[in-house]
Write a protein that holds these residues in place. Sequence first.
Motif, PDB file in Angstrom:
ATOM      1  N   THR A  86       0.836  -1.197   0.000  1.00 44.44           N
ATOM      2  CA  THR A  86       0.000   0.000   0.000  1.00 44.44           C
ATOM      3  C   THR A  86       0.875   1.253   0.000  1.00 44.44           C
ATOM      4  OG1 THR A  86      -0.101   0.171   2.406  1.00 44.44           O
ATOM      5  CG2 THR A  86      -1.784  -1.196   1.312  1.00 44.44           C
ATOM      6  N   VAL A  87       0.263   2.375  -0.359  1.00 38.85           N
ATOM      7  CA  VAL A  87       0.958   3.664  -0.283  1.00 38.85           C
ATOM      8  C   VAL A  87       1.377   3.950   1.159  1.00 38.85           C
ATOM      9  CG1 VAL A  87       0.673   6.162  -0.554  1.00 38.85           C
ATOM     10  CG2 VAL A  87      -0.197   4.610  -2.312  1.00 38.85           C
ATOM     11  N   GLY A  88       0.529   3.563   2.100  1.00 37.17           N
ATOM     12  CA  GLY A  88       0.887   3.748   3.506  1.00 37.17           C
ATOM     13  C   GLY A  88       2.146   2.989   3.885  1.00 37.17           C
ATOM     14  N   HIS A  89       2.265   1.754   3.372  1.00 40.24           N
ATOM     15  CA  HIS A  89       3.457   0.946   3.622  1.00 40.24           C
ATOM     16  C   HIS A  89       4.685   1.620   3.013  1.00 40.24           C
ATOM     17  CE1 HIS A  89       5.242  -3.433   3.509  1.00 40.24           C
ATOM     18  NE2 HIS A  89       6.036  -2.574   4.120  1.00 40.24           N
ATOM     19  N   VAL A  90       4.538   2.163   1.827  1.00 41.39           N
ATOM     20  CA  VAL A  90       5.645   2.849   1.155  1.00 41.39           C
ATOM     21  C   VAL A  90       6.119   4.025   1.994  1.00 41.39           C
ATOM     22  CG1 VAL A  90       6.272   4.245  -0.854  1.00 41.39           C
ATOM     23  CG2 VAL A  90       4.964   2.125  -1.155  1.00 41.39           C
ATOM     24  N   LEU A  91       5.188   4.858   2.470  1.00 48.39           N
ATOM     25  CA  LEU A  91       5.563   6.042   3.246  1.00 48.39           C
ATOM     26  C   LEU A  91       6.204   5.656   4.579  1.00 48.39           C
ATOM     27  CD1 LEU A  91       2.485   8.346   2.581  1.00 48.39           C
ATOM     28  CD2 LEU A  91       4.788   8.558   1.608  1.00 48.39           C
ATOM     29  N   ALA A  92       5.699   4.589   5.194  1.00 46.23           N
ATOM     30  CA  ALA A  92       6.279   4.143   6.459  1.00 46.23           C
ATOM     31  C   ALA A  92       7.735   3.740   6.273  1.00 46.23           C
ATOM     32  CB  ALA A  92       5.466   2.991   7.039  1.00 46.23           C
ATOM     33  N   ASN A  93       8.030   3.023   5.198  1.00 43.76           N
ATOM     34  CA  ASN A  93       9.410   2.626   4.923  1.00 43.76           C
ATOM     35  C   ASN A  93      10.265   3.808   4.500  1.00 43.76           C
ATOM     36  OD1 ASN A  93      10.010  -0.482   4.977  1.00 43.76           O
ATOM     37  ND2 ASN A  93       7.892  -0.259   4.301  1.00 43.76           N
ATOM     38  N   LEU A  94       9.677   4.739   3.773  1.00 41.60           N
ATOM     39  CA  LEU A  94      10.409   5.919   3.308  1.00 41.60           C
ATOM     40  C   LEU A  94      10.942   6.750   4.464  1.00 41.60           C
ATOM     41  CD1 LEU A  94      10.972   7.642   0.604  1.00 41.60           C
ATOM     42  CD2 LEU A  94       9.012   9.010   1.381  1.00 41.60           C
ATOM     43  N   LEU A  95      10.094   6.978   5.486  1.00 38.23           N
ATOM     44  CA  LEU A  95      10.437   7.933   6.549  1.00 38.23           C
ATOM     45  C   LEU A  95      11.018   7.296   7.801  1.00 38.23           C
ATOM     46  CD1 LEU A  95       7.471  10.471   6.330  1.00 38.23           C
ATOM     47  CD2 LEU A  95       9.746  10.612   5.293  1.00 38.23           C
ATOM     48  N   THR A  96      10.958   5.980   7.931  1.00 40.87           N
ATOM     49  CA  THR A  96      11.544   5.361   9.128  1.00 40.87           C
ATOM     50  C   THR A  96      12.920   4.784   8.804  1.00 40.87           C
ATOM     51  OG1 THR A  96      10.371   3.276   8.710  1.00 40.87           O
ATOM     52  CG2 THR A  96       9.318   4.871  10.193  1.00 40.87           C
ATOM     53  N   VAL A  97      12.971   3.741   7.987  1.00 41.48           N
ATOM     54  CA  VAL A  97      14.261   3.127   7.648  1.00 41.48           C
ATOM     55  C   VAL A  97      14.873   3.746   6.390  1.00 41.48           C
ATOM     56  CG1 VAL A  97      13.703   0.965   8.780  1.00 41.48           C
ATOM     57  CG2 VAL A  97      13.134   1.250   6.364  1.00 41.48           C
ATOM     58  N   SER A  98      14.287   4.838   5.913  1.00 39.11           N
ATOM     59  CA  SER A  98      14.821   5.593   4.766  1.00 39.11           C
ATOM     60  C   SER A  98      15.022   4.692   3.552  1.00 39.11           C
ATOM     61  CB  SER A  98      16.141   6.278   5.148  1.00 39.11           C
ATOM     62  OG  SER A  98      16.428   7.355   4.283  1.00 39.11           O
ATOM     63  N   ASP A  99      14.002   3.913   3.241  1.00 43.59           N
ATOM     64  CA  ASP A  99      14.092   2.921   2.174  1.00 43.59           C
ATOM     65  C   ASP A  99      14.265   3.586   0.811  1.00 43.59           C
ATOM     66  OD1 ASP A  99      13.164   0.881   0.168  1.00 43.59           O
ATOM     67  OD2 ASP A  99      12.928  -0.296   2.000  1.00 43.59           O
ATOM     68  N   ASP A 100      15.328   3.200   0.084  1.00 45.52           N
ATOM     69  CA  ASP A 100      15.596   3.794  -1.223  1.00 45.52           C
ATOM     70  C   ASP A 100      14.582   3.354  -2.281  1.00 45.52           C
ATOM     71  OD1 ASP A 100      17.810   5.171  -0.281  1.00 45.52           O
ATOM     72  OD2 ASP A 100      19.168   3.509  -0.675  1.00 45.52           O
ATOM     73  N   THR A 101      14.165   2.089  -2.225  1.00 44.37           N
ATOM     74  CA  THR A 101      13.155   1.626  -3.168  1.00 44.37           C
ATOM     75  C   THR A 101      11.832   2.353  -2.943  1.00 44.37           C
ATOM     76  OG1 THR A 101      14.191  -0.540  -3.380  1.00 44.37           O
ATOM     77  CG2 THR A 101      11.858  -0.404  -3.950  1.00 44.37           C
ATOM     78  N   ALA A 102      11.541   2.715  -1.696  1.00 45.19           N
ATOM     79  CA  ALA A 102      10.309   3.457  -1.406  1.00 45.19           C
ATOM     80  C   ALA A 102      10.275   4.786  -2.153  1.00 45.19           C
ATOM     81  CB  ALA A 102      10.177   3.684   0.101  1.00 45.19           C
ATOM     82  N   SER A 103      11.437   5.402  -2.370  1.00 45.80           N
ATOM     83  CA  SER A 103      11.475   6.633  -3.162  1.00 45.80           C
ATOM     84  C   SER A 103      10.977   6.365  -4.584  1.00 45.80           C
ATOM     85  CB  SER A 103      12.898   7.188  -3.218  1.00 45.80           C
ATOM     86  OG  SER A 103      13.338   7.621  -1.960  1.00 45.80           O
ATOM     87  N   ARG A 104      11.433   5.256  -5.172  1.00 45.25           N
ATOM     88  CA  ARG A 104      10.977   4.919  -6.521  1.00 45.25           C
ATOM     89  C   ARG A 104       9.481   4.618  -6.543  1.00 45.25           C
ATOM     90  NH1 ARG A 104      15.625   0.994  -9.253  1.00 45.25           N
ATOM     91  NH2 ARG A 104      17.274   2.591  -9.383  1.00 45.25           N
ATOM     92  N   LEU A 105       8.994   3.982  -5.493  1.00 46.33           N
ATOM     93  CA  LEU A 105       7.564   3.668  -5.431  1.00 46.33           C
ATOM     94  C   LEU A 105       6.735   4.941  -5.280  1.00 46.33           C
ATOM     95  CD1 LEU A 105       7.747   0.484  -3.182  1.00 46.33           C
ATOM     96  CD2 LEU A 105       7.457   0.592  -5.678  1.00 46.33           C
TER      97      LEU A 105
END
Length: 339
Positions: free
Chosen positions: A145-164
């Motif tokens: 989900t978009v929520g999952h993407v944002l959670a990974n983006l702002l907590t563990v700074s996930d690089d793939t989340a930026s692409r998503l």
Amino acid sequence: MTSRVNRRTALGLGTAATAGAVLVGAPASAAGRPGRSASAAASPELVAPRIAAAFQREKSLTGGNWQVHLSLENGVTPLVAVSESADRRVEAYSVNKIAVAVAVLDRIDRGLLTLDQRVEVAASTVVPGGDGIFVLDTAYPSSVTVGHVLANLLTVSDDTASRLCGLVCPAAEINRTLAAKGFPDTQVQPLSDPHRFYLGTSTARETHALLRALVAGTLLSPSSTALVLKLLRSPVAFTDGIRRTMSSAERARVATKAGWFVDARHEAGVVFDTTGAAVLTYVLFADGQADRDNFGATHPVVQARARLGRFFLDATAQLRGTADAPRHRIARQRPSNGG
């Protein structure tokens, strides 16, 4: 180390330098004790010079380049404690993931997207060797989900989340949204694929303004604001820098986002009082220091930020946010044993 502050120099700086001197060489468990002397001040006007002296000492220890804007809440207009090269436009790296999240959430606030909308994750989308969770999963394609993407983006700074994020909010729209909100220097760098981008640039002053607007509730809807602050204050958000020598309850009072790449070691965020009102906003962009291949907690700039974070918390211990400031509820950490 480019310069040294000896005992004579430190004493010559007066009370402010004495407060800053407790930052050097203290173990995590002891770092808070000297900080009580720093917290004796009960007004922003008294705290500001102490924080400025503490920052100058850390800057002298690490060398390199610093672009900084740091303020204390003081009624309508914040009291600036430190501002150095604050208008220099630099690569913000993962600190700009806050700005990317703002653009995605703005789409949600406008009804063009939802948090539970699913995003397809192809193997080709995953950043090889990047930070985060997605690269550790060997089962693709998948969807989140978009929520999952944002959670990974702002907590563990996930690089793939930026692409998503780019799949649901293209680079050009991210930049238009940020410019329309008053942040023309906080921009991602579009690539040939409209859904791909580098994280781009900002200035210390503009990132500072973005954080203050977020906390004030003027940047996003109340629900989107609460989500961003919840993620940035969560127990799994960045803990190597500002939050390193803090208890779990203290960490929950600090919303922070770090960014590291090449020789840059950045961090920006907000310190809240125990009622959930902001008392201090900091942007610490640093580059050009030694040990550029070390992205861990022992990097000199990351160590400096850990000492500063402890000092920030102690120095502002008696400060309270302004009476009419928004309060952002601080969630209590509740560990689980499964079940």
